[in-house]
Design a protein around this motif. Structure first.
Motif: not given
Lengths: 115, 118
Positions: A38-42, B1-9, B108-115
């Motif tokens: 989903i957009l914005g998620q893993g 359950a496992q959780t993964v956190t990426q704090s830098q969007p 997966f975590g929510t990801g970090t967008r790197l530019t």
């Protein structure tokens, strides 16, 4: 270099319609995964196949989603009927063997938009 | 359950500089694997680097290295001499050790967008 193939790349449909996505894993890869992003998620796993058998479909909404891998090679993921909340990227991945932290190879995905 | 956190969007860095992406995770497992995946714009996700939890030595792949702190449940990615082609979404991911079929899913975590800025 071998890659995971997916089609279509983009799909727009209206709610209540049926949609189907196709995935062809890397040749020889026994394990196949379908993820939803989903957009914005893993990505989140929907279903995992080992050859033709489902080994994990605990997160698959079985009232509307179905998946098959009849000959243990390519796979189809179907949604019927599609709902607005199904709009997402659907990713297919494959790995040579399962377990032991083996790399999963991802396809380019199918971006679904439900109107 | 496992959780993964990426704090830098989102992050941005000048070309040739070094950047570190953060990731923390929560699990009760002792044996597991950690990954960093890269998702370039409109292209498929590819593996950047992999770490086995039972190995104390940090993994390295050319310009990419990790700082794995098992007790702190931290797994950061360092990119040295950053290049324009490093511009992408980066996902941290967790996988349980599984000798049997099933349970090999990536969380997966929510990801970090790197530019990378020229």
């Amino acid at each position: 270099e071998a890659e995971v193939a997916q089609s279509p790349r983009y799909k727009i449909t209206e709610k209540s319609q049926a949609v189907a996505f196709w995935c062809d894993p890397i040749s020889g890869h026994a394990t196949l995964y379908w993820y939803r992003q989903i957009l914005g998620q893993g990505p989140e796993l929907l279903v995992q196949f080992q050859d033709e058998s489902v080994v994990d479909d605990s997160q698959l909404p079985k009232d509307r989603f179905s998946a098959e891998r009849l000959k243990g090679v390519d796979s189809t993921l179907k949604i019927q009927p599609a709902e607005l909340g199904d709009s997402a990227m659907y990713l297919c991945a494959s790995s040579l063997v399962s377990g032991f932290g083996n790399e999963q190879f991802f396809g380019p995905g199918t971006r679904l938009t439900v109107l | 359950a496992q959780t993964v956190t990426q704090s830098q969007p989102e992050m941005s860095v000048q070309e040739a500089e070094t950047v570190t992406l953060s990731c923390t995770y929560d699990t009760s497992e002792n044996n597991y694997y950690l990954f960093w995946y890269k998702q370039p714009p409109s292209r498929q996700m590819i593996l950047v680097i992999r770490q086995e939890a039972y190995k104390q030595q940090n993994a390295t792949e050319n310009r990419f290295s990790v700082n794995f702190q098992k007790a702190a449940k931290s797994f950061s990615l360092k990119i040295s001499d950053s290049q324009l082609g490093d511009t992408a979404m980066y996902f941290c991911a967790f996988m349980k050790h599984a000798a049997n079929f099933g349970n090999e899913k990536l969380t997966f975590g929510t990801g970090t967008r790197l530019t990378i800025i020229p």
